[in-house]
Design a protein around this motif. Structure first.
Motif, PDB file in Angstrom:
ATOM      1  N   THR A  62      -7.289  -1.972  -8.874  1.00 39.21           N
ATOM      2  CA  THR A  62      -6.834  -1.290  -9.911  1.00 39.21           C
ATOM      3  C   THR A  62      -7.950  -0.693 -10.628  1.00 39.21           C
ATOM      4  O   THR A  62      -8.118   0.468 -10.872  1.00 39.21           O
ATOM      5  N   ILE A  65      -9.772   1.898  -8.180  1.00 34.57           N
ATOM      6  CA  ILE A  65      -9.120   2.988  -8.246  1.00 34.57           C
ATOM      7  C   ILE A  65      -9.563   3.835  -9.518  1.00 34.57           C
ATOM      8  O   ILE A  65      -9.651   4.999  -9.691  1.00 34.57           O
ATOM      9  N   LEU A  83      -6.523   4.148  -1.775  1.00 35.44           N
ATOM     10  CA  LEU A  83      -5.220   3.522  -2.232  1.00 35.44           C
ATOM     11  C   LEU A  83      -4.777   2.855  -0.581  1.00 35.44           C
ATOM     12  O   LEU A  83      -3.972   1.958  -0.906  1.00 35.44           O
ATOM     13  N   ASP A  86      -4.867  -0.828  -0.172  1.00 25.67           N
ATOM     14  CA  ASP A  86      -3.870  -1.815  -0.545  1.00 25.67           C
ATOM     15  C   ASP A  86      -2.410  -1.386  -0.115  1.00 25.67           C
ATOM     16  O   ASP A  86      -1.868  -0.482  -0.614  1.00 25.67           O
ATOM     17  N   LEU A  89       0.438  -1.369  -2.502  1.00 30.74           N
ATOM     18  CA  LEU A  89       0.636  -0.293  -3.559  1.00 30.74           C
ATOM     19  C   LEU A  89       0.954   1.081  -2.766  1.00 30.74           C
ATOM     20  O   LEU A  89       1.585   1.944  -3.221  1.00 30.74           O
ATOM     21  N   SER A  90       0.460   1.141  -1.411  1.00 24.62           N
ATOM     22  CA  SER A  90       0.869   2.514  -0.726  1.00 24.62           C
ATOM     23  C   SER A  90       2.098   2.458  -0.467  1.00 24.62           C
ATOM     24  O   SER A  90       2.841   3.683  -0.737  1.00 24.62           O
ATOM     25  N   LEU A  93       3.768   3.771  -3.885  1.00 28.47           N
ATOM     26  CA  LEU A  93       3.885   5.091  -4.106  1.00 28.47           C
ATOM     27  C   LEU A  93       4.685   5.989  -3.170  1.00 28.47           C
ATOM     28  O   LEU A  93       5.177   7.041  -3.700  1.00 28.47           O
ATOM     29  N   GLU A 124      -2.023   7.375 -10.885  1.00 27.50           N
ATOM     30  CA  GLU A 124      -2.993   6.308 -11.739  1.00 27.50           C
ATOM     31  C   GLU A 124      -1.802   5.566 -12.433  1.00 27.50           C
ATOM     32  O   GLU A 124      -1.885   4.263 -12.472  1.00 27.50           O
ATOM     33  N   THR A 127      -0.073   3.260 -10.276  1.00 27.29           N
ATOM     34  CA  THR A 127      -0.739   2.106  -9.708  1.00 27.29           C
ATOM     35  C   THR A 127      -0.717   0.906 -10.635  1.00 27.29           C
ATOM     36  O   THR A 127      -0.770   0.038 -10.328  1.00 27.29           O
ATOM     37  N   HIS A 130       2.365  -0.825 -10.333  1.00 27.67           N
ATOM     38  CA  HIS A 130       2.266  -1.828  -9.324  1.00 27.67           C
ATOM     39  C   HIS A 130       1.527  -3.040  -9.681  1.00 27.67           C
ATOM     40  O   HIS A 130       1.800  -4.309  -9.532  1.00 27.67           O
ATOM     41  N   SER A 131       0.234  -2.610 -10.395  1.00 27.72           N
ATOM     42  CA  SER A 131      -0.459  -3.543 -10.810  1.00 27.72           C
ATOM     43  C   SER A 131       0.079  -4.666 -11.974  1.00 27.72           C
ATOM     44  O   SER A 131       0.058  -6.012 -11.699  1.00 27.72           O
TER      45      SER A 131
END
Length: 316
Positions: A62, A65, A83, A86, A89-90, A93, A124, A127, A130-131
């Motif tokens: 994170t 990014i 991106l 991860d 994360l992909s 998104l 962002e 992201t 997700h984080s």
């Protein structure tokens, strides 16, 4: 770029004493045992607050990014490659960009499509979503049950808040900030749960709710200061659930999130002592026809619950 993220590994501390909770919910006839258990839970939270345990820190990806997105010459292709490092994360998104919340007629096929569709600022923010979710890994069946319940409520609140923002078109509230604000406003409740990640004793739902009432705001503010998020999100945490607070002027981000929280509590029957919506400061700032009420909530929200729940599911 509103959100600034620090590298993982830092911890925040808060010294001093903590006020004793004055009203512990006894769920059975053994009141003394319940109070004793709750005292143990409070001790775990106290260790977290006093710095004996680390508060949740954002993943290093994170920070990587966020650092890259601070560069003015960052290309979409470069961001997509970052991106892709991860996979989880992909996937998030791609799922979000294909959801009804975005409403694209042509679902994205890859990360480059996602970036083109959402824009870098929204990427962002997703992201960060997700984080936040990835921070709170589960360690037992009981722990998982509490996490899923907390995240389910969080997702619904975020969905309602976002729906209201899109419908109302508040002049001084950026819709892109709403999802982030709704999620960050609950970081404290998740931080309470994270305190028990290495503990053999995980509270039941009534004890967890009581702990959140006592500690969630403090933990939320401390954690977000550690992450160095924009001041507007700290203000939302401080004002969340303050139905009748003084907030002059047009509807602001805190008003919008409080409306989202109010409706999510009503839709899940989580809280039965809610004041009439007409008494909310946030409601009193609304104008016709948006202030129309049915079934105790805003008409345009209560009439589109199914759509809102679909969006909430996409965040889950």
């Amino acid at each position: 770029m509103n959100t600034m993220i620090t590298p993982a590994g830092k911890s925040a501390t808060l010294g001093g004493k903590y006020s004793l909770i004055t009203n512990v919910c006894a769920m059975d006839s053994s009141v003394t045992a319940v109070q004793s258990d709750y005292s143990v839970y409070r001790g775990v939270i106290g260790d977290l607050l006093s710095g004996q345990e680390q508060l949740p820190s954002l993943p290093s990806i994170t920070f990587e990014i966020r650092k890259a997105m601070g560069q003015q010459d960052l290309s979409m292709m470069e961001l997509s490659r970052l991106l892709a490092k991860d996979p989880a994360l992909s996937a998030v998104l791609l799922k979000y960009a294909s959801s009804p919340l975005v409403g694209s007629q042509t679902p994205p096929q890859n990360l480059l499509d996602v970036i083109r569709l959402l824009g870098m600022n929204q990427v962002e923010r997703i992201t960060m979503v997700h984080s936040i979710k990835s921070l709170f890994s589960v360690h037992s069946v009981k722990h998982k049950r509490l996490f899923l319940e907390a995240w389910r409520r969080l997702a619904l609140k975020a969905s309602v808040s976002t729906y209201i923002a899109k419908h109302m078109h508040f002049k001084n509230v950026l819709p892109d900030n709403v999802l982030m604000a709704a999620l960050l406003s609950e970081v404290g409740t998740l931080a309470v749960l994270s305190a028990f990640r290495n503990s053999d004793d995980t509270p039941d739902i009534p004890a967890y709710v009581a702990l959140c009432r006592e500690y969630a705001k403090s933990l939320g503010v401390i954690t977000l200061k550690q992450w160095q998020v924009d001041e507007q999100y700290l203000k939302v945490v401080q004002e969340i659930g303050n139905w009748k607070g003084e907030s002059p002027g047009p509807p602001n981000l805190s008003d919008l999130i409080n409306l989202g929280l109010y409706h999510s509590l009503k839709l899940t029957h989580t809280k039965t002592d809610l004041p009439p919506i007409q008494e909310l400061t946030a409601y009193q700032k609304l104008e016709e026809p948006e202030n129309s009420v049915v079934a105790g909530g805003l008409t345009f929200v209560m009439s589109n619950v199914q759509e809102i729940r679909i969006v909430a599911k996409s965040l889950f």
